[in-house]
Design a protein around this motif. Structure first.
Motif, mmCIF file in Angstrom:
data_model
loop_
_atom_site.group_PDB
_atom_site.id
_atom_site.type_symbol
_atom_site.label_atom_id
_atom_site.label_comp_id
_atom_site.label_asym_id
_atom_site.label_seq_id
_atom_site.Cartn_x
_atom_site.Cartn_y
_atom_site.Cartn_z
ATOM 1 N N ARG A 77 0.824 -1.204 0.000
ATOM 2 C CA ARG A 77 0.000 0.000 0.000
ATOM 3 C C ARG A 77 0.858 1.255 0.000
ATOM 4 N NH1 ARG A 77 -4.798 -1.711 4.306
ATOM 5 N NH2 ARG A 77 -5.897 -3.130 2.872
ATOM 6 N N SER A 78 2.043 1.162 0.587
ATOM 7 C CA SER A 78 2.936 2.319 0.608
ATOM 8 C C SER A 78 3.369 2.709 -0.802
ATOM 9 C CB SER A 78 4.176 2.020 1.464
ATOM 10 O OG SER A 78 4.874 0.889 0.973
ATOM 11 N N THR A 79 3.450 1.737 -1.715
ATOM 12 C CA THR A 79 3.769 2.053 -3.107
ATOM 13 C C THR A 79 2.634 2.853 -3.734
ATOM 14 O OG1 THR A 79 5.095 0.040 -3.314
ATOM 15 C CG2 THR A 79 4.327 1.061 -5.352
ATOM 16 N N GLY A 80 1.410 2.426 -3.468
ATOM 17 C CA GLY A 80 0.265 3.189 -3.953
ATOM 18 C C GLY A 80 0.224 4.589 -3.372
ATOM 19 N N LEU A 81 0.534 4.702 -2.083
ATOM 20 C CA LEU A 81 0.555 6.022 -1.445
ATOM 21 C C LEU A 81 1.640 6.913 -2.048
ATOM 22 C CD1 LEU A 81 0.038 4.941 2.277
ATOM 23 C CD2 LEU A 81 -1.561 6.288 0.883
ATOM 24 N N GLY A 82 2.796 6.314 -2.353
ATOM 25 C CA GLY A 82 3.863 7.084 -2.973
ATOM 26 C C GLY A 82 3.474 7.587 -4.353
ATOM 27 N N LEU A 83 2.823 6.726 -5.144
ATOM 28 C CA LEU A 83 2.370 7.137 -6.464
ATOM 29 C C LEU A 83 1.281 8.201 -6.368
ATOM 30 C CD1 LEU A 83 2.218 3.643 -8.211
ATOM 31 C CD2 LEU A 83 3.899 5.454 -8.605
ATOM 32 N N LEU A 84 0.386 8.045 -5.392
ATOM 33 C CA LEU A 84 -0.671 9.039 -5.189
ATOM 34 C C LEU A 84 -0.070 10.392 -4.811
ATOM 35 C CD1 LEU A 84 -3.665 9.807 -4.920
ATOM 36 C CD2 LEU A 84 -3.577 8.957 -2.564
ATOM 37 N N GLY A 85 0.889 10.377 -3.884
ATOM 38 C CA GLY A 85 1.534 11.623 -3.480
ATOM 39 C C GLY A 85 2.260 12.291 -4.635
ATOM 40 N N THR A 86 2.913 11.478 -5.481
ATOM 41 C CA THR A 86 3.604 12.025 -6.645
ATOM 42 C C THR A 86 2.629 12.680 -7.603
ATOM 43 O OG1 THR A 86 5.327 10.331 -6.472
ATOM 44 C CG2 THR A 86 5.086 11.438 -8.590
ATOM 45 N N ALA A 87 1.503 12.013 -7.859
ATOM 46 C CA ALA A 87 0.500 12.569 -8.770
ATOM 47 C C ALA A 87 -0.065 13.877 -8.234
ATOM 48 C CB ALA A 87 -0.621 11.551 -8.992
ATOM 49 N N ILE A 88 -0.370 13.922 -6.947
ATOM 50 C CA ILE A 88 -0.911 15.140 -6.347
ATOM 51 C C ILE A 88 0.106 16.277 -6.449
ATOM 52 C CG2 ILE A 88 -1.619 16.217 -4.176
ATOM 53 C CD1 ILE A 88 -2.875 13.526 -3.406
ATOM 54 N N ALA A 89 1.381 15.971 -6.166
ATOM 55 C CA ALA A 89 2.418 17.001 -6.224
ATOM 56 C C ALA A 89 2.580 17.543 -7.644
ATOM 57 C CB ALA A 89 3.738 16.424 -5.718
#
Length: 225
Positions: free
Chosen positions: A119-131
């Motif tokens: 799930r941390s990989t998904g969170l990292g990708l989500l954070g990157t997209a938001i940024a």
């Protein structure tokens, strides 16, 4: 069959459109590449720069679903996935067209699959997209980007490619198979999240249950077959 037909139409239509516009023959494409390589990112409209980097997020989203059943597929996923990092749906769709449905997970997870499954990989990708999207909204020039979209083949095609990555996602069987592989009841309406462009798949990666299996020593070759 209907889904595959739609995917085939998208692939043939977009391939013909790319060949017709021939972005590599245009000076703007090489100007953009030069600014990118030399880190002169201030010369690039933030909207275009954000879309360019988001085209790296999309293949990772697909990777989180593709490689879980890669061992059970007759065609290896990794060449198409690597190609999708450079050409988007043009390399991704041929694999999705020939891939038979599979909702089983056979074997153990290596570290590559384990990392994709976190799930941390998904969170990292989500954070990157938001940024990236926040950067575009704050620093980007929308009228200039809109003008570039209509006048430069590279901007036109990368924007369409970005949109098609989202259109293709709910049309493939990857999402349905991944839910069944993890014991998610499709009647709960989870499938509807795939219809939300970009953020739907990212939220699914942040929420989905982990696959069963242990984590043996890392073996890159076996993980991408």
């Amino acid at each position: 069959m209907v889904r595959r037909s739609l995917l085939a139409v998208i692939w043939v239509g977009f391939l013909g459109y790319v060949l017709w516009l021939a972005p590599l023959d245009r000076p703007f494409t090489w100007t953009f590449a030069r600014h990118l390589v030399t880190l002169h990112w201030g010369e690039i409209n933030a909207y275009l720069l954000a879309i360019f980097w988001l085209m790296g997020v999309w293949p990772m989203i697909y990777a989180c679903l593709m490689f879980a059943d890669g061992h059970m597929q007759p065609v290896p996923a990794w060449p198409f996935w690597l190609g999708s990092n450079f050409t988007g749906v043009l390399c991704l769709l041929p694999y999705l067209l020939v891939r038979p449905r599979n909702w089983a997970f056979d074997g153990q997870q290596d570290r590559w699959l384990s990392w994709l499954d976190r799930r941390s990989t998904g969170l990292g990708l989500l954070g990157t997209a938001i940024a990236l999207i926040a950067y575009a909204l704050v620093a980007g020039d929308w009228p200039d980007f809109w003008t570039q979209f209509h006048n430069y083949a590279f901007v036109h095609l990368i924007t369409l490619d970005f949109c098609l990555m989202g259109v293709v996602f709910p049309l493939t069987s990857l999402f349905d198979d991944d839910m069944q592989r993890r014991g998610i009841d499709p009647s709960r309406g989870v499938w509807a999240i795939a219809l939300i462009p970009l953020f739907g798949p990212l939220l699914y990666l942040c929420w989905r249950p982990r696959l069963p299996g242990h984590t043996p020593p890392f073996n890159w070759a076996s993980s991408i077959q």
